[in-house]
Design a protein around this motif. Sequence first.
Motif, short mmCIF file in Angstrom:
data_model
loop_
_atom_site.label_atom_id
_atom_site.label_comp_id
_atom_site.label_asym_id
_atom_site.label_seq_id
_atom_site.Cartn_x
_atom_site.Cartn_y
_atom_site.Cartn_z
N TYR A 117 -24.75 -95.40 -80.90
CA TYR A 117 -25.84 -95.29 -80.31
C TYR A 117 -26.90 -96.70 -80.83
N ILE A 118 -26.37 -97.49 -81.85
CA ILE A 118 -26.95 -98.40 -82.52
C ILE A 118 -26.44 -99.81 -81.49
N GLY A 119 -27.47 -100.58 -81.13
CA GLY A 119 -27.24 -101.73 -80.39
C GLY A 119 -27.80 -103.09 -80.75
N HIS A 120 -28.91 -103.47 -80.28
CA HIS A 120 -29.53 -104.75 -80.84
C HIS A 120 -30.31 -104.37 -82.03
N THR A 121 -30.56 -103.27 -82.26
CA THR A 121 -31.58 -102.88 -83.13
C THR A 121 -30.93 -102.07 -84.41
N ARG A 122 -31.49 -101.93 -85.37
CA ARG A 122 -30.92 -101.21 -86.64
C ARG A 122 -31.11 -99.66 -86.12
N ASP A 123 -31.92 -99.24 -85.38
CA ASP A 123 -31.76 -97.75 -85.07
C ASP A 123 -31.29 -97.40 -84.00
N PRO A 124 -30.96 -96.19 -83.78
CA PRO A 124 -30.25 -95.50 -82.68
C PRO A 124 -31.12 -95.65 -81.50
N THR A 125 -30.83 -95.93 -80.29
CA THR A 125 -31.41 -95.72 -79.22
C THR A 125 -30.74 -95.47 -77.88
N ILE A 126 -31.37 -94.90 -76.80
CA ILE A 126 -30.66 -94.59 -75.55
C ILE A 126 -31.37 -95.46 -74.36
N ILE A 127 -30.78 -95.78 -73.41
CA ILE A 127 -31.18 -96.67 -72.44
C ILE A 127 -31.65 -95.95 -71.20
N LEU A 128 -32.82 -96.37 -70.85
CA LEU A 128 -33.38 -96.26 -69.64
C LEU A 128 -33.17 -97.25 -68.63
N GLU A 129 -32.50 -96.96 -67.28
CA GLU A 129 -32.56 -98.09 -66.28
C GLU A 129 -33.69 -97.63 -65.34
N ILE A 130 -34.41 -98.61 -64.93
CA ILE A 130 -35.61 -98.15 -63.79
C ILE A 130 -35.84 -99.34 -62.83
N MET A 131 -36.10 -98.77 -61.69
CA MET A 131 -36.47 -99.73 -60.56
C MET A 131 -38.03 -99.29 -60.18
N ALA A 132 -38.89 -100.19 -60.52
CA ALA A 132 -40.27 -99.92 -60.10
C ALA A 132 -41.01 -101.03 -59.41
N SER A 133 -41.81 -100.58 -58.75
CA SER A 133 -42.57 -101.26 -57.86
C SER A 133 -44.11 -101.80 -58.25
N TYR A 134 -44.69 -102.69 -58.00
CA TYR A 134 -45.99 -103.11 -58.17
C TYR A 134 -47.04 -102.10 -58.56
N ASP A 135 -46.95 -100.87 -58.06
CA ASP A 135 -47.89 -99.79 -57.98
C ASP A 135 -47.62 -98.78 -59.23
N LEU A 136 -46.45 -99.21 -60.09
CA LEU A 136 -46.16 -98.31 -60.99
C LEU A 136 -45.29 -96.97 -60.48
N TRP A 137 -44.81 -97.20 -59.27
CA TRP A 137 -43.86 -96.03 -59.00
C TRP A 137 -42.43 -96.17 -59.11
N ILE A 138 -41.87 -95.33 -59.94
CA ILE A 138 -40.55 -95.61 -60.19
C ILE A 138 -39.48 -94.95 -59.19
N TRP A 139 -38.69 -95.82 -58.59
CA TRP A 139 -37.88 -95.42 -57.30
C TRP A 139 -36.68 -95.00 -57.87
N HIS A 140 -36.18 -95.46 -59.03
CA HIS A 140 -34.84 -95.15 -59.36
C HIS A 140 -34.91 -95.19 -60.85
N ALA A 141 -34.32 -94.03 -61.67
CA ALA A 141 -34.14 -93.76 -63.15
C ALA A 141 -32.91 -93.25 -63.46
N PHE A 142 -32.26 -94.06 -64.49
CA PHE A 142 -30.77 -93.53 -64.90
C PHE A 142 -30.99 -93.64 -66.41
N PHE A 143 -30.83 -92.52 -66.86
CA PHE A 143 -31.24 -92.37 -68.63
C PHE A 143 -29.89 -91.59 -69.13
#
Length: 215
Positions: free
Chosen positions: A93-119
Amino acid sequence: MTTAIRMLAYGVLVDFMDEYLRIGEIITIKSLKKIVKAVVSIFSEEYLRPPNNNDIARLLAVGQHRGFSGMLWSIDCMYWKWKNCPSKWKGQYIGHTRDPTIILEIMASYDLWIWHAFFGLSGSHNDINVLEQSSVFSEFVEGRAPPVNYSINGNDYSMGYYLADGIYPSWATFVKTILAPQDRKRQHFASIQEAARKDVLEKFSNMGILYGFIS
Protein backbone atom coordinates in the motif's frame (compact mmCIF):
# COMPACT_ATOMS: atom_id res chain seq x y z
CA MET A 1 -27.71 3.53 13.91
CA THR A 2 -24.65 4.26 16.02
CA THR A 3 -22.94 0.97 15.21
CA ALA A 4 -23.58 1.31 11.47
CA ILE A 5 -22.43 4.93 11.30
CA ARG A 6 -19.26 4.24 13.29
CA MET A 7 -18.34 1.30 11.06
CA LEU A 8 -18.95 3.31 7.88
CA ALA A 9 -17.20 6.44 9.14
CA TYR A 10 -14.14 4.92 10.81
CA GLY A 11 -13.80 1.52 9.15
CA VAL A 12 -13.62 -0.27 12.50
CA LEU A 13 -14.19 -4.00 12.96
CA VAL A 14 -17.39 -5.56 14.22
CA ASP A 15 -15.65 -6.60 17.44
CA PHE A 16 -15.08 -2.95 18.27
CA MET A 17 -18.84 -2.42 18.51
CA ASP A 18 -19.10 -5.20 21.08
CA GLU A 19 -16.29 -3.75 23.19
CA TYR A 20 -17.31 -0.10 22.90
CA LEU A 21 -21.12 -0.16 22.60
CA ARG A 22 -21.89 -3.61 24.00
CA ILE A 23 -23.66 -4.67 20.81
CA GLY A 24 -22.94 -8.10 19.38
CA GLU A 25 -21.68 -9.04 15.93
CA ILE A 26 -24.97 -10.32 14.50
CA ILE A 27 -26.97 -7.23 15.46
CA THR A 28 -24.19 -4.94 14.22
CA ILE A 29 -24.04 -6.60 10.78
CA LYS A 30 -27.83 -6.53 10.46
CA SER A 31 -27.90 -2.84 11.39
CA LEU A 32 -25.18 -2.03 8.88
CA LYS A 33 -27.00 -3.83 6.06
CA LYS A 34 -30.30 -2.11 6.89
CA ILE A 35 -28.86 1.41 6.92
CA VAL A 36 -26.99 0.84 3.65
CA LYS A 37 -30.17 -0.48 2.00
CA ALA A 38 -32.09 2.52 3.32
CA VAL A 39 -29.53 4.98 1.93
CA VAL A 40 -29.63 3.33 -1.49
CA SER A 41 -33.44 3.20 -1.46
CA ILE A 42 -33.86 6.87 -0.50
CA PHE A 43 -31.07 8.54 -2.47
CA SER A 44 -30.41 6.28 -5.47
CA GLU A 45 -32.99 7.85 -7.78
CA GLU A 46 -31.59 11.36 -7.41
CA TYR A 47 -27.93 10.92 -6.48
CA LEU A 48 -26.75 7.34 -7.10
CA ARG A 49 -27.43 7.33 -10.83
CA PRO A 50 -25.70 7.81 -14.17
CA PRO A 51 -26.15 11.08 -16.09
CA ASN A 52 -29.36 11.47 -18.05
CA ASN A 53 -29.96 13.44 -21.25
CA ASN A 54 -30.62 16.67 -19.36
CA ASP A 55 -27.37 16.29 -17.41
CA ILE A 56 -25.43 15.65 -20.61
CA ALA A 57 -26.92 18.70 -22.32
CA ARG A 58 -26.08 20.92 -19.33
CA LEU A 59 -22.51 19.63 -19.05
CA LEU A 60 -21.91 20.05 -22.78
CA ALA A 61 -23.20 23.63 -22.63
CA VAL A 62 -20.87 24.46 -19.75
CA GLY A 63 -17.95 22.76 -21.47
CA GLN A 64 -18.55 24.74 -24.67
CA HIS A 65 -18.71 27.98 -22.68
CA ARG A 66 -15.33 27.16 -21.15
CA GLY A 67 -13.79 26.45 -24.54
CA PHE A 68 -14.07 22.65 -24.58
CA SER A 69 -16.96 21.56 -26.80
CA GLY A 70 -17.81 17.94 -26.01
CA MET A 71 -16.24 17.96 -22.54
CA LEU A 72 -18.26 16.27 -19.81
CA TRP A 73 -16.05 16.23 -16.71
CA SER A 74 -12.55 15.65 -15.37
CA ILE A 75 -10.96 12.39 -14.28
CA ASP A 76 -8.22 11.95 -11.71
CA CYS A 77 -7.05 9.81 -8.81
CA MET A 78 -6.67 10.80 -5.16
CA TYR A 79 -4.46 9.14 -2.59
CA TRP A 80 -5.96 8.69 0.89
CA LYS A 81 -3.67 8.00 3.82
CA TRP A 82 -4.52 4.73 5.60
CA LYS A 83 -3.58 5.54 9.16
CA ASN A 84 -4.41 2.12 10.61
CA CYS A 85 -3.08 -0.04 7.79
CA PRO A 86 -1.97 -3.44 9.17
CA SER A 87 1.82 -3.78 9.26
CA LYS A 88 1.83 -6.87 7.04
CA TRP A 89 0.02 -4.94 4.26
CA LYS A 90 2.07 -1.74 4.33
CA GLY A 91 4.49 -2.83 1.62
CA GLN A 92 1.83 -3.16 -1.07
CA TYR A 93 0.00 0.00 0.00
CA ILE A 94 3.03 2.31 -0.04
CA GLY A 95 3.53 4.10 -3.34
CA HIS A 96 4.91 7.56 -4.00
CA THR A 97 4.77 8.46 -0.30
CA ARG A 98 6.21 6.79 2.78
CA ASP A 99 2.76 6.25 4.27
CA PRO A 100 0.31 3.54 3.14
CA THR A 101 -2.46 4.95 0.97
CA ILE A 102 -5.61 3.83 -0.84
CA ILE A 103 -6.55 5.27 -4.24
CA LEU A 104 -9.85 6.89 -5.16
CA GLU A 105 -10.60 7.37 -8.86
CA ILE A 106 -13.27 9.98 -9.59
CA MET A 107 -14.96 11.75 -12.46
CA ALA A 108 -16.27 15.13 -11.32
CA SER A 109 -17.94 18.04 -13.07
CA TYR A 110 -17.65 21.77 -12.47
CA ASP A 111 -20.55 21.74 -9.97
CA LEU A 112 -18.73 19.28 -7.62
CA TRP A 113 -20.96 16.42 -8.70
CA ILE A 114 -19.15 13.06 -8.68
CA TRP A 115 -20.34 10.96 -11.61
CA HIS A 116 -18.01 8.03 -11.04
CA ALA A 117 -16.06 6.76 -8.04
CA PHE A 118 -13.82 3.71 -7.79
CA PHE A 119 -12.12 3.21 -4.45
CA GLY A 120 -9.95 0.61 -2.78
CA LEU A 121 -6.79 -0.14 -4.77
CA SER A 122 -3.48 0.11 -2.97
CA GLY A 123 -1.28 3.19 -3.20
CA SER A 124 1.43 1.29 -5.06
CA HIS A 125 -0.76 1.56 -8.19
CA ASN A 126 -0.79 4.56 -10.50
CA ASP A 127 -3.64 6.16 -12.46
CA ILE A 128 -3.27 3.79 -15.42
CA ASN A 129 -3.36 0.67 -13.23
CA VAL A 130 -6.52 1.98 -11.58
CA LEU A 131 -8.12 2.81 -14.94
CA GLU A 132 -7.51 -0.74 -16.19
CA GLN A 133 -9.40 -2.21 -13.23
CA SER A 134 -12.23 0.31 -12.84
CA SER A 135 -15.66 0.17 -14.45
CA VAL A 136 -15.50 3.73 -15.76
CA PHE A 137 -16.24 2.72 -19.36
CA SER A 138 -18.49 -0.25 -18.67
CA GLU A 139 -21.65 1.57 -19.76
CA PHE A 140 -20.05 2.54 -23.07
CA VAL A 141 -19.00 -1.06 -23.71
CA GLU A 142 -22.46 -2.36 -22.81
CA GLY A 143 -24.23 0.27 -24.91
CA ARG A 144 -26.06 1.84 -21.96
CA ALA A 145 -24.39 5.25 -21.97
CA PRO A 146 -26.57 8.23 -22.97
CA PRO A 147 -25.81 9.73 -26.40
CA VAL A 148 -23.45 12.72 -26.51
CA ASN A 149 -23.90 14.76 -29.68
CA TYR A 150 -21.96 17.91 -30.53
CA SER A 151 -20.14 19.57 -33.44
CA ILE A 152 -16.64 21.06 -33.75
CA ASN A 153 -15.56 22.89 -36.91
CA GLY A 154 -18.42 21.36 -38.85
CA ASN A 155 -17.66 17.80 -37.76
CA ASP A 156 -20.27 15.85 -35.79
CA TYR A 157 -19.28 13.68 -32.83
CA SER A 158 -21.26 11.20 -30.73
CA MET A 159 -18.86 10.53 -27.86
CA GLY A 160 -17.92 12.99 -25.14
CA TYR A 161 -14.49 13.29 -23.60
CA TYR A 162 -12.90 13.92 -20.22
CA LEU A 163 -10.03 16.18 -19.22
CA ALA A 164 -7.07 14.22 -17.84
CA ASP A 165 -3.44 14.71 -16.90
CA GLY A 166 -0.49 13.45 -18.89
CA ILE A 167 -0.27 9.97 -17.38
CA TYR A 168 -3.53 8.78 -18.97
CA PRO A 169 -3.41 6.87 -22.27
CA SER A 170 -3.99 8.62 -25.60
CA TRP A 171 -7.61 7.56 -26.04
CA ALA A 172 -10.32 9.46 -27.89
CA THR A 173 -12.20 9.84 -24.59
CA PHE A 174 -9.35 11.79 -22.95
CA VAL A 175 -8.10 15.28 -23.72
CA LYS A 176 -4.77 15.64 -21.97
CA THR A 177 -2.56 18.59 -21.30
CA ILE A 178 0.56 19.23 -23.38
CA LEU A 179 3.76 18.49 -21.53
CA ALA A 180 6.46 21.14 -21.95
CA PRO A 181 4.58 23.22 -24.57
CA GLN A 182 6.94 25.22 -26.77
CA ASP A 183 4.88 27.81 -28.65
CA ARG A 184 2.23 30.23 -27.40
CA LYS A 185 -0.66 28.27 -28.90
CA ARG A 186 0.27 25.08 -27.06
CA GLN A 187 1.09 27.00 -23.90
CA HIS A 188 -2.34 28.62 -23.98
CA PHE A 189 -4.08 25.26 -24.51
CA ALA A 190 -2.15 23.63 -21.66
CA SER A 191 -2.98 26.52 -19.35
CA ILE A 192 -6.71 26.44 -20.13
CA GLN A 193 -6.91 22.64 -19.97
CA GLU A 194 -5.14 22.44 -16.62
CA ALA A 195 -7.26 25.25 -15.19
CA ALA A 196 -10.52 23.60 -16.27
CA ARG A 197 -9.39 20.23 -14.94
CA LYS A 198 -7.87 21.33 -11.66
CA ASP A 199 -10.51 23.77 -10.48
CA VAL A 200 -12.92 20.93 -9.73
CA LEU A 201 -10.32 18.97 -7.77
CA GLU A 202 -9.11 22.05 -5.90
CA LYS A 203 -12.68 22.90 -4.89
CA PHE A 204 -13.07 19.42 -3.45
CA SER A 205 -9.77 19.81 -1.64
CA ASN A 206 -10.72 23.17 -0.14
CA MET A 207 -14.05 21.77 1.03
CA GLY A 208 -12.29 18.81 2.68
CA ILE A 209 -14.34 16.28 0.71
CA LEU A 210 -11.72 14.37 -1.23
CA TYR A 211 -8.51 14.81 0.69
CA GLY A 212 -8.36 13.42 4.18
CA PHE A 213 -7.56 10.49 6.38
CA ILE A 214 -9.31 7.17 6.83
CA SER A 215 -8.95 4.77 9.73
